[in-house]
Motif scaffolding. Structure first.
Motif, PDB file in Angstrom:
ATOM      1  N   LYS A  56       0.823  -1.211   0.000  1.00 14.20           N
ATOM      2  CA  LYS A  56       0.000   0.000   0.000  1.00 14.20           C
ATOM      3  C   LYS A  56       0.857   1.261   0.000  1.00 14.20           C
ATOM      4  CE  LYS A  56      -4.172  -1.861   2.183  1.00 14.20           C
ATOM      5  NZ  LYS A  56      -5.108  -1.752   3.332  1.00 14.20           N
ATOM      6  N   GLU A  57       2.014   1.215   0.677  1.00 15.83           N
ATOM      7  CA  GLU A  57       2.882   2.386   0.720  1.00 15.83           C
ATOM      8  C   GLU A  57       3.563   2.611  -0.624  1.00 15.83           C
ATOM      9  OE1 GLU A  57       4.831   5.756   2.330  1.00 15.83           O
ATOM     10  OE2 GLU A  57       3.007   4.643   2.820  1.00 15.83           O
ATOM     11  N   VAL A  58       3.996   1.531  -1.261  1.00 15.30           N
ATOM     12  CA  VAL A  58       4.591   1.660  -2.594  1.00 15.30           C
ATOM     13  C   VAL A  58       3.561   2.230  -3.560  1.00 15.30           C
ATOM     14  CG1 VAL A  58       5.751   0.475  -4.484  1.00 15.30           C
ATOM     15  CG2 VAL A  58       6.127  -0.284  -2.135  1.00 15.30           C
ATOM     16  N   ALA A  59       2.321   1.766  -3.435  1.00 17.27           N
ATOM     17  CA  ALA A  59       1.246   2.267  -4.292  1.00 17.27           C
ATOM     18  C   ALA A  59       1.003   3.746  -4.061  1.00 17.27           C
ATOM     19  CB  ALA A  59      -0.034   1.463  -4.035  1.00 17.27           C
ATOM     20  N   ARG A  60       1.049   4.161  -2.804  1.00 20.00           N
ATOM     21  CA  ARG A  60       0.830   5.580  -2.496  1.00 20.00           C
ATOM     22  C   ARG A  60       1.930   6.448  -3.089  1.00 20.00           C
ATOM     23  NH1 ARG A  60       2.509   9.524   0.580  1.00 20.00           N
ATOM     24  NH2 ARG A  60       4.181   8.243   1.499  1.00 20.00           N
ATOM     25  N   VAL A  61       3.169   6.033  -2.923  1.00 20.78           N
ATOM     26  CA  VAL A  61       4.301   6.835  -3.383  1.00 20.78           C
ATOM     27  C   VAL A  61       4.332   6.907  -4.917  1.00 20.78           C
ATOM     28  CG1 VAL A  61       6.814   6.999  -3.443  1.00 20.78           C
ATOM     29  CG2 VAL A  61       5.660   6.379  -1.323  1.00 20.78           C
ATOM     30  N   THR A  62       4.042   5.793  -5.572  1.00 18.59           N
ATOM     31  CA  THR A  62       4.113   5.766  -7.038  1.00 18.59           C
ATOM     32  C   THR A  62       2.827   6.261  -7.694  1.00 18.59           C
ATOM     33  OG1 THR A  62       3.348   3.466  -7.085  1.00 18.59           O
ATOM     34  CG2 THR A  62       5.739   3.849  -7.033  1.00 18.59           C
ATOM     35  N   GLY A  63       1.742   6.344  -6.914  1.00 23.09           N
ATOM     36  CA  GLY A  63       0.468   6.768  -7.486  1.00 23.09           C
ATOM     37  C   GLY A  63      -0.202   5.702  -8.323  1.00 23.09           C
ATOM     38  N   MET A  64       0.159   4.422  -8.102  1.00 23.78           N
ATOM     39  CA  MET A  64      -0.405   3.307  -8.865  1.00 23.78           C
ATOM     40  C   MET A  64      -1.371   2.509  -7.990  1.00 23.78           C
ATOM     41  SD  MET A  64       3.044   1.914 -10.755  1.00 23.78           S
ATOM     42  CE  MET A  64       2.143   0.524 -11.470  1.00 23.78           C
ATOM     43  N   PRO A  65      -2.479   2.050  -8.534  1.00 24.87           N
ATOM     44  CA  PRO A  65      -3.366   1.150  -7.787  1.00 24.87           C
ATOM     45  C   PRO A  65      -2.615  -0.141  -7.440  1.00 24.87           C
ATOM     46  CG  PRO A  65      -4.446   1.994  -9.749  1.00 24.87           C
ATOM     47  CD  PRO A  65      -3.007   2.356  -9.875  1.00 24.87           C
ATOM     48  N   PRO A  66      -2.822  -0.692  -6.251  1.00 26.01           N
ATOM     49  CA  PRO A  66      -2.128  -1.926  -5.870  1.00 26.01           C
ATOM     50  C   PRO A  66      -2.293  -3.058  -6.871  1.00 26.01           C
ATOM     51  CG  PRO A  66      -3.200  -0.957  -3.960  1.00 26.01           C
ATOM     52  CD  PRO A  66      -3.641  -0.146  -5.148  1.00 26.01           C
ATOM     53  N   ALA A  67      -3.492  -3.190  -7.464  1.00 23.03           N
ATOM     54  CA  ALA A  67      -3.728  -4.277  -8.417  1.00 23.03           C
ATOM     55  C   ALA A  67      -2.856  -4.124  -9.661  1.00 23.03           C
ATOM     56  CB  ALA A  67      -5.207  -4.320  -8.813  1.00 23.03           C
ATOM     57  N   LYS A  68      -2.586  -2.901 -10.088  1.00 19.96           N
ATOM     58  CA  LYS A  68      -1.723  -2.661 -11.242  1.00 19.96           C
ATOM     59  C   LYS A  68      -0.253  -2.781 -10.849  1.00 19.96           C
ATOM     60  CE  LYS A  68      -0.508   0.860 -14.670  1.00 19.96           C
ATOM     61  NZ  LYS A  68      -0.771   2.248 -15.146  1.00 19.96           N
ATOM     62  N   LEU A  69       0.058  -2.377  -9.624  1.00 22.71           N
ATOM     63  CA  LEU A  69       1.434  -2.376  -9.150  1.00 22.71           C
ATOM     64  C   LEU A  69       1.979  -3.786  -8.944  1.00 22.71           C
ATOM     65  CD1 LEU A  69       3.925  -0.922  -7.876  1.00 22.71           C
ATOM     66  CD2 LEU A  69       2.630  -0.889  -5.721  1.00 22.71           C
ATOM     67  N   PHE A  70       1.142  -4.686  -8.427  1.00 24.53           N
ATOM     68  CA  PHE A  70       1.623  -6.005  -8.006  1.00 24.53           C
ATOM     69  C   PHE A  70       2.322  -6.786  -9.121  1.00 24.53           C
ATOM     70  CE2 PHE A  70       1.055 -10.536  -7.052  1.00 24.53           C
ATOM     71  CZ  PHE A  70       1.756 -10.598  -5.861  1.00 24.53           C
ATOM     72  N   PRO A  71       1.781  -6.857 -10.347  1.00 20.58           N
ATOM     73  CA  PRO A  71       2.489  -7.605 -11.405  1.00 20.58           C
ATOM     74  C   PRO A  71       3.876  -7.049 -11.714  1.00 20.58           C
ATOM     75  CG  PRO A  71       0.208  -7.203 -12.028  1.00 20.58           C
ATOM     76  CD  PRO A  71       0.458  -6.388 -10.809  1.00 20.58           C
ATOM     77  N   TYR A  72       4.022  -5.737 -11.621  1.00 20.53           N
ATOM     78  CA  TYR A  72       5.353  -5.161 -11.833  1.00 20.53           C
ATOM     79  C   TYR A  72       6.315  -5.646 -10.748  1.00 20.53           C
ATOM     80  CZ  TYR A  72       3.678  -1.875 -15.395  1.00 20.53           C
ATOM     81  OH  TYR A  72       3.172  -1.328 -16.529  1.00 20.53           O
ATOM     82  N   LEU A  73       5.850  -5.673  -9.517  1.00 22.94           N
ATOM     83  CA  LEU A  73       6.700  -6.134  -8.419  1.00 22.94           C
ATOM     84  C   LEU A  73       7.097  -7.594  -8.617  1.00 22.94           C
ATOM     85  CD1 LEU A  73       4.868  -4.426  -5.424  1.00 22.94           C
ATOM     86  CD2 LEU A  73       7.197  -3.935  -6.212  1.00 22.94           C
TER      87      LEU A  73
END
Length: 269
Positions: A36-53
């Motif tokens: 959730k913190e990575v999502a906040r800092v990058t401005g990306m929804p967690p669902a979109k962020l997770f595959p990149y991670l």
């Protein structure tokens, strides 16, 4: 020229650019970050962020830290960082900045580092017009009376500065017979310099000459270099909000960033 093919050759890969934003967010944190913190800092929804991670973990650019499962830079990212640190050369990195500053400001530019006897000028770039100065490569700067020397006095370890003050008389415009009260006042002024971020002199110690100096920091927060603009008092603006000070500050901030220093970014996060 085929402008269409040139445009295509310059087009980047969006997924790589997004991945770099994620890595940048992780490097600005002093501890592993939850999703959730990575999502906040990058401005990306967690669902979109997770595959990149997931992909970055496979590449060892990111790792999950147990037992929390939070995210941090991975082994490959750390190896790349160590490789960069091994190749860091502040003087070489600053060369283009010195030339650009001299061209943009029309002032003399001096690059200074800490040597065995205190702050020593190691690079000089002069403007097209003549400016008669006693400054030159190899000059050792006063810790009391020069903008450059006072900058180092503010940022070098205090025990080292106190010891160096015992030999202050050997330096350009060096002070002599410093009393305890003089040193106490000087260290209060050093504190103010740290708060202001830069230091300046106007018409002294060299009559008719002004100067502004700003620090360049290494990745560990220590001062690596000072860059000093020097010019005739009649045309040299020493205001902190003036163009010379703003240009110098931007240059040293950018150079410090390239040397791994990230205090400014951390304070803005």
């Amino acid at each position: 020229m085929d402008t269409e093919s040139t445009e295509k050759s310059q087009r980047g890969i969006q997924s790589v650019e997004v991945g770099s934003e994620i890595l940048l967010a992780l490097t600005y944190s002093d501890s592993p970050m939850p999703l959730k913190e990575v999502a906040r800092v990058t401005g990306m929804p967690p669902a979109k962020l997770f595959p990149y991670l997931v992909s970055l973990i496979k590449l060892q650019l990111v790792q999950r830290v147990e037992p929390s499962g939070d995210y941090a830079p991975g082994p490959l990212a750390l190896r790349l960082g160590l490789y960069g640190l091994q190749r860091l050369n502040p003087l070489r990195e600053a060369e283009a900045d010195v030339l650009a500053l001299a061209s943009k400001t029309g002032q003399s530019v001096f690059l200074t580092t800490w040597g065995p006897n205190g702050p020593v000028v190691v690079r000089q770039e002069d403007p097209s017009y003549p400016l008669h100065l006693t400054l030159r490569v190899g000059t050792i700067m006063s810790l009391v009376n020069t903008a450059t020397g006072r900058l180092f006095g503010a940022h070098m370890p205090e025990p080292l500065v106190r010891k160096a003050l015992d030999d202050e008389g050997i330096r350009l415009s060096g002070a002599t017979d410093l009393k305890s009260a003089d040193k106490a006042r000087l260290f209060k002024e050093y504190q103010q310099i740290r708060e202001e971020g830069m230091t300046r002199t106007a018409g002294q110690p060299l009559p008719g000459v002004n100067a502004i100096a700003a620090p360049v920091f290494m990745f560990n927060g220590t001062i690596a270099l000072a860059i000093t603009l020097v010019g005739p008092a009649g045309t040299f603006d020493t205001r902190w909000d003036g163009e010379l000070a703003r240009t110098l500050s931007q240059t040293t901030t950018d150079l410090s960033y390239r040397l791994g220093y990230k205090a400014m970014q951390d304070s803005e996060a």
